[in-house]
Scaffold this motif. Structure first.
Motif, PDB file in Angstrom:
ATOM      1  N   PRO A 198      -6.145  20.524 -25.506  1.00 41.69           N
ATOM      2  CA  PRO A 198      -7.022  20.757 -26.775  1.00 41.69           C
ATOM      3  C   PRO A 198      -6.681  22.140 -27.310  1.00 41.69           C
ATOM      4  N   ALA A 199      -6.508  22.404 -28.572  1.00 42.74           N
ATOM      5  CA  ALA A 199      -6.117  23.399 -29.205  1.00 42.74           C
ATOM      6  C   ALA A 199      -7.393  24.004 -30.112  1.00 42.74           C
ATOM      7  N   SER A 200      -7.789  25.165 -30.250  1.00 41.53           N
ATOM      8  CA  SER A 200      -9.114  25.429 -31.167  1.00 41.53           C
ATOM      9  C   SER A 200      -8.909  24.990 -32.696  1.00 41.53           C
ATOM     10  N   THR A 201      -9.676  24.522 -33.109  1.00 41.39           N
ATOM     11  CA  THR A 201      -9.829  24.172 -34.466  1.00 41.39           C
ATOM     12  C   THR A 201     -11.075  24.120 -35.182  1.00 41.39           C
ATOM     13  N   ASP A 202     -11.117  24.498 -36.424  1.00 38.81           N
ATOM     14  CA  ASP A 202     -12.460  24.430 -37.172  1.00 38.81           C
ATOM     15  C   ASP A 202     -12.704  23.123 -38.002  1.00 38.81           C
ATOM     16  N   ARG A 203     -11.690  22.323 -37.924  1.00 35.90           N
ATOM     17  CA  ARG A 203     -11.763  21.087 -38.881  1.00 35.90           C
ATOM     18  C   ARG A 203     -12.417  19.917 -38.171  1.00 35.90           C
ATOM     19  N   LEU A 204     -12.613  20.062 -36.868  1.00 41.40           N
ATOM     20  CA  LEU A 204     -13.260  19.046 -36.028  1.00 41.40           C
ATOM     21  C   LEU A 204     -14.271  19.470 -35.313  1.00 41.40           C
ATOM     22  N   PRO A 205     -15.518  18.802 -34.944  1.00 42.98           N
ATOM     23  CA  PRO A 205     -16.469  19.381 -34.052  1.00 42.98           C
ATOM     24  C   PRO A 205     -15.905  19.483 -32.703  1.00 42.98           C
ATOM     25  N   THR A 206     -16.500  20.609 -31.724  1.00 40.15           N
ATOM     26  CA  THR A 206     -16.182  20.584 -30.455  1.00 40.15           C
ATOM     27  C   THR A 206     -16.216  19.360 -29.704  1.00 40.15           C
TER      28      THR A 206
ATOM     29  N   MET B 127     -12.754  17.663 -28.985  1.00 43.53           N
ATOM     30  CA  MET B 127     -11.609  18.236 -28.072  1.00 43.53           C
ATOM     31  C   MET B 127     -10.904  17.295 -27.366  1.00 43.53           C
ATOM     32  N   GLY B 128     -11.771  16.538 -26.744  1.00 40.54           N
ATOM     33  CA  GLY B 128     -11.090  15.792 -25.542  1.00 40.54           C
ATOM     34  C   GLY B 128     -10.861  14.239 -26.021  1.00 40.54           C
ATOM     35  N   THR B 129     -10.914  14.006 -27.407  1.00 41.43           N
ATOM     36  CA  THR B 129     -10.719  12.814 -27.911  1.00 41.43           C
ATOM     37  C   THR B 129      -9.614  12.687 -29.000  1.00 41.43           C
ATOM     38  N   TYR B 130     -10.007  13.065 -30.327  1.00 42.64           N
ATOM     39  CA  TYR B 130      -9.311  13.118 -31.252  1.00 42.64           C
ATOM     40  C   TYR B 130      -8.183  14.227 -31.165  1.00 42.64           C
ATOM     41  N   VAL B 131      -8.791  15.491 -31.042  1.00 45.74           N
ATOM     42  CA  VAL B 131      -7.535  16.518 -31.017  1.00 45.74           C
ATOM     43  C   VAL B 131      -6.611  16.254 -29.811  1.00 45.74           C
ATOM     44  N   VAL B 132      -7.020  15.711 -28.685  1.00 43.20           N
ATOM     45  CA  VAL B 132      -5.934  15.439 -27.880  1.00 43.20           C
ATOM     46  C   VAL B 132      -4.739  14.320 -28.611  1.00 43.20           C
ATOM     47  N   GLY B 133      -5.304  13.333 -29.061  1.00 47.03           N
ATOM     48  CA  GLY B 133      -4.187  12.775 -29.901  1.00 47.03           C
ATOM     49  C   GLY B 133      -3.373  13.703 -30.945  1.00 47.03           C
ATOM     50  N   ILE B 134      -4.145  14.401 -31.749  1.00 44.95           N
ATOM     51  CA  ILE B 134      -3.167  15.370 -32.507  1.00 44.95           C
ATOM     52  C   ILE B 134      -2.567  16.230 -31.855  1.00 44.95           C
ATOM     53  N   GLU B 135      -2.876  16.866 -30.691  1.00 40.84           N
ATOM     54  CA  GLU B 135      -2.070  17.532 -29.774  1.00 40.84           C
ATOM     55  C   GLU B 135      -0.628  16.859 -29.227  1.00 40.84           C
ATOM     56  N   GLY B 136      -0.783  15.797 -28.917  1.00 46.59           N
ATOM     57  CA  GLY B 136       0.326  15.090 -28.242  1.00 46.59           C
ATOM     58  C   GLY B 136       1.319  14.580 -29.446  1.00 46.59           C
ATOM     59  N   ALA B 137       0.830  14.421 -30.558  1.00 49.28           N
ATOM     60  CA  ALA B 137       1.644  14.136 -31.698  1.00 49.28           C
ATOM     61  C   ALA B 137       2.375  15.366 -32.275  1.00 49.28           C
TER      62      ALA B 137
END
Length: 346
Positions: free
Chosen positions: A172-180, A183-193
């Motif tokens: 996970p990378a810090s972002t203010d566009r999604l709630p904390t 971090m372990g769900t949607y953000v992981v998918g974004i990070e992999g992409a």
């Protein structure tokens, strides 16, 4: 035969003289488990994280023949000073080598490097190989910087030269566009992409055609993004012939999908429908079994979703173990007789 290519370990202890920034593994009263204390993190680590004999027992219980174990991702602390990051990596790599030495036919280990200092990271790769480790785990970003950035290219070139495998774990990378909570769900998918796309767009995939690299969780949303990139590259739907009149991107080499099919992806996407899409788009020869064990519970038996899909035998053999052997540079890549010899050694 099943090789779980995405599993993790933690050192059970750290040297008394370790820098203050190192993690600590505090004993838990009445248990062989430990409490990982690392900055703000407090994580109860079961004995299976660091005890080789427990790993083998857990494999047997899940009907798994071997694991590729990599450092628990929170250990990839690129915010540490480079000198401390190198010292931590060297200790973790020593532990990885000890785990692999306990059961070399059951535990295949990856190390880590201080990628915040690309030169030091590249220099440590030779030591990783000398320890007998199969490769290295890195995070999907380095302090928010894409791994496809030019500054990391010499690292990947050195891994390719040494024949070491690379495992990119989404972080996970810090972002203010999604709630904390994301971090372990949607953000992981974004990070992999972002990680996979950056290697294509930044030129690393072109510069390192023989790099053996895999992505956790099928590189997140990347497999759904890459057909769009392919359209803009080729100007045609459904991976049809390139139409220069409609193509937007210059034809400077392989298509985005051709690059994507050089990568490996673990099939830990939690749904057989997603796995079928990955097989259809990327190929059964690109997928690996993954579990995130013991950070997450493993399906019982291991790879249950894949087993239940009743895949054609050749696809099953590829995904269950042959692709892992190819990714690790251990075959099978020639004849069936060669494959049998490799399988007998693992």
């Amino acid at each position: 035969m099943i090789i779980d290519a995405h599993a993790h370990f933690l050192p059970g202890e750290y040297p008394d003289h370790a820098p203050a920034c190192f993690p600590q593994m505090e004993p838990i009263e009445g248990s062989a488990d430990r409490l990982l204390v690392f900055g703000k993190m407090r994580f109860p680590a079961r004995e299976v994280f660091f005890a080789a004999e427990r790993r083998v027992e857990a494999q047997d219980a899940s009907d798994i023949d071997a694991e590729v174990v990599s450092p628990m991702p929170p250990l990839l602390r690129y915010d540490l000073p480079a000198r401390d990051g190198l010292a931590l990596a060297q200790h973790v790599n020593d532990v990885a080598a000890e785990l692999a030495a306990y059961a070399p036919d059951r535990i295949l280990a990856l190390g880590m490097v201080p990628l915040q200092d690309p030169d030091a990271a590249a220099g440590e790769l030779a030591e990783i190989g000398a320890r007998g480790l199969a490769g290295v785990e890195i995070a999907s970003n380095v302090l928010g910087r894409s791994i496809g950035d030019d500054r990391f290219l010499p690292f990947f070139q050195e891994a390719e030269r040494l024949g070491l495998s690379v495992f990119v774990h989404a972080m996970p990378a810090s972002t203010d566009r999604l709630p904390t909570a994301a971090m372990g769900t949607y953000v992981v998918g974004i990070e992999g992409a972002l990680a996979a796309a950056s290697l294509i767009l930044g030129g690393t995939a072109a510069a390192c055609p023989d790099l053996r690299i895999s992505f956790s969780h099928a590189a997140g949303g990347f497999p759904l993004m890459v057909p769009r990139a392919n359209y803009f590259w080729g100007g045609s739907w459904n991976e049809g012939p390139r139409d220069p009149r409609r193509a937007v991107m210059p034809d400077d080499g392989p298509s985005p999908l051709e690059y994507a099919r050089r990568f490996y992806y673990d099939s830990m996407v939690f749904d057989h429908r997603a796995i079928r899409y990955l097989i259809d788009l990327l190929g059964a020869d690109r997928l690996l079994v993954g579990s995130d064990f013991p950070a997450m519970p493993r399906e019982e038996p291991g790879a249950k979703t894949l087993r239940d899909m009743k895949l054609p035998d050749d696809q099953w053999r590829d995904i269950s173990h042959r692709n892992a052997l190819r990714w690790l540079g251990r075959g099978p890549d020639t004849t069936d007789a060669h494959a049998k010899r490799v399988e007998a050694a693992i």
